[in-house]
Design an enzyme around this catalytic site. Structure first.
Site, mmCIF file in Angstrom:
data_model
loop_
_atom_site.group_PDB
_atom_site.id
_atom_site.type_symbol
_atom_site.label_atom_id
_atom_site.label_comp_id
_atom_site.label_asym_id
_atom_site.label_seq_id
_atom_site.Cartn_x
_atom_site.Cartn_y
_atom_site.Cartn_z
ATOM 1 N N HIS A 124 0.838 -1.208 0.000
ATOM 2 C CA HIS A 124 0.000 0.000 0.000
ATOM 3 C C HIS A 124 0.868 1.250 0.000
ATOM 4 O O HIS A 124 0.529 2.256 -0.620
ATOM 5 C CB HIS A 124 -0.948 -0.014 1.202
ATOM 6 C CG HIS A 124 -1.899 1.122 1.189
ATOM 7 N ND1 HIS A 124 -2.845 1.280 0.194
ATOM 8 C CD2 HIS A 124 -2.032 2.185 2.013
ATOM 9 C CE1 HIS A 124 -3.529 2.391 0.421
ATOM 10 N NE2 HIS A 124 -3.045 2.958 1.513
ATOM 11 N N LYS A 184 -11.516 11.466 -2.592
ATOM 12 C CA LYS A 184 -12.306 10.628 -1.678
ATOM 13 C C LYS A 184 -12.176 11.143 -0.254
ATOM 14 O O LYS A 184 -11.103 11.507 0.198
ATOM 15 C CB LYS A 184 -11.771 9.190 -1.758
ATOM 16 C CG LYS A 184 -12.435 8.221 -0.806
ATOM 17 C CD LYS A 184 -12.010 6.785 -1.089
ATOM 18 C CE LYS A 184 -10.732 6.408 -0.380
ATOM 19 N NZ LYS A 184 -10.311 5.026 -0.604
ATOM 20 N N ASP A 210 -7.457 0.114 -8.614
ATOM 21 C CA ASP A 210 -7.122 0.405 -7.213
ATOM 22 C C ASP A 210 -6.137 -0.657 -6.743
ATOM 23 O O ASP A 210 -6.055 -1.733 -7.339
ATOM 24 C CB ASP A 210 -8.386 0.397 -6.336
ATOM 25 C CG ASP A 210 -8.256 1.352 -5.141
ATOM 26 O OD1 ASP A 210 -7.120 1.720 -4.787
ATOM 27 O OD2 ASP A 210 -9.293 1.724 -4.560
#
Ligand code: R5P
Length: 284
Positions: A124, A184, A210
């Site tokens: 991530h 977001k 994503d």
């Protein structure tokens, strides 16, 4: 060389075994009645280089990881390459609030113990690599996803949030299409608010990329908005398909095509990262 597959990574381990010709070792994984993990290796691993494939999600996998490493270490193995296709806890990569741990850091430190090398896929946050105490490598799956996206001939690429913008940009370059990014705001673990700005998606096939889909909240919200704006088709690809709870059915309400890699095995794991792992193993 031998491959030891965690019980939830059999698809990827078998694909890696097929590509490389490295056999899967005979192992046993079960749970005691109270839920504690039991693992056993049923063959001698003396003088072998061992490749161990195991995610760190869900938590029970982390316990199995340490048990397997200990079981391997009873043999005189030449080396242990730990393949962690999905490195869980990567999203907790800083102290967001006082009193919290840096989960990714503490996990990286302990997962490095007793192994010689770590291979993982799309962290991530790539900065996590520096927290492993052994040589560590990150495979990036965007090119693999791009090949699959091409089948659907998308008109444009959408990043659902600013965090995925570089990924969307790369996909757009690879498939030679324009890209846009939404913004977001996370409301809670399952709900987000998305701000699109002024974009024209009428009649278009939109590709959304994503790094991971967990509850599906991010993608479901983005694809609802896109469909309401007149997008004709939504194609979603992610690296890590966690699809927790009812995420898939939630997504299938508006998403036309959804796929992931096989870092986490699920019914959408159509893109394999096995060849990339094989390349890194050959370099060892
Ligand atoms: C966020 O930073 C990630 O890139 C994903 O967008 C997010 O983790 C997906 O989570 P969920 O599917 O629960 O919205």
């Amino acid at each position: 060389m031998k491959i030891i597959s965690g019980p939830k990574s059999l698809m990827l381990s078998s694909r890696l075994s097929e590509i490389t010709g490295i056999p899967l070792a005979h192992t046993e994984f079960k749970r005691f009645p109270d839920g504690e993990a039991y693992v056993r290796i049923h063959e001698n691993l003396d003088n072998e280089d061992v490749i161990f494939i195991q995610n760190t999600h869900p938590d029970s996998n982390i316990i199995e990881y340490f048990l397997v490493i200990d079981a391997i270490r009873q043999y005189k193995v030449k080396s242990i390459i730990s393949v962690i296709p999905y490195f869980g806890y990567a999203r907790q990569d800083k102290r967001f609030n006082e009193g919290e741990p840096i989960s990714a850091k503490i996990l990286a430190k302990h997962l490095s113990e007793d192994v010689d090398k770590i291979i993982t896929v799309n962290l991530h946050n790539p900065d996590i690599l520096k927290w492993f105490n052994v040589p560590s490598y990150e495979i990036r799956a965007e090119k693999l996803l791009a090949k699959y996206f091409e089948k659907f001939n998308p008109d444009l690429v959408v990043s659902p949030d600013k965090g995925s913008i570089e990924r969307a940009k790369l996909l757009a370059e690879l498939i030679n299409r324009p890209y846009i990014s939404f913004e977001k705001k996370r409301i809670d673990a399952e709900h987000v608010e998305i701000f699109t700005g002024d974009v024209d998606v009428l009649g278009k096939t939109v590709a959304i990329i994503d790094d991971m889909i967990s509850t599906g909240g991010t993608i479901a919200t983005a694809s609802n908005i896109l469909k309401n704006m007149g997008a004709s088709k939504i194609v979603v690809g992610c690296v890590h398909g966690l699809f927790v709870g009812n995420a898939l059915s939630r997504l299938q309400a508006t998403v036309d095509i959804i796929f992931s890699t096989d870092t986490i095995e699920n019914e959408k794991s159509v893109v394999t990262v096995a060849d990339e792992i094989a390349k890194l193993i050959k370099m060892s």
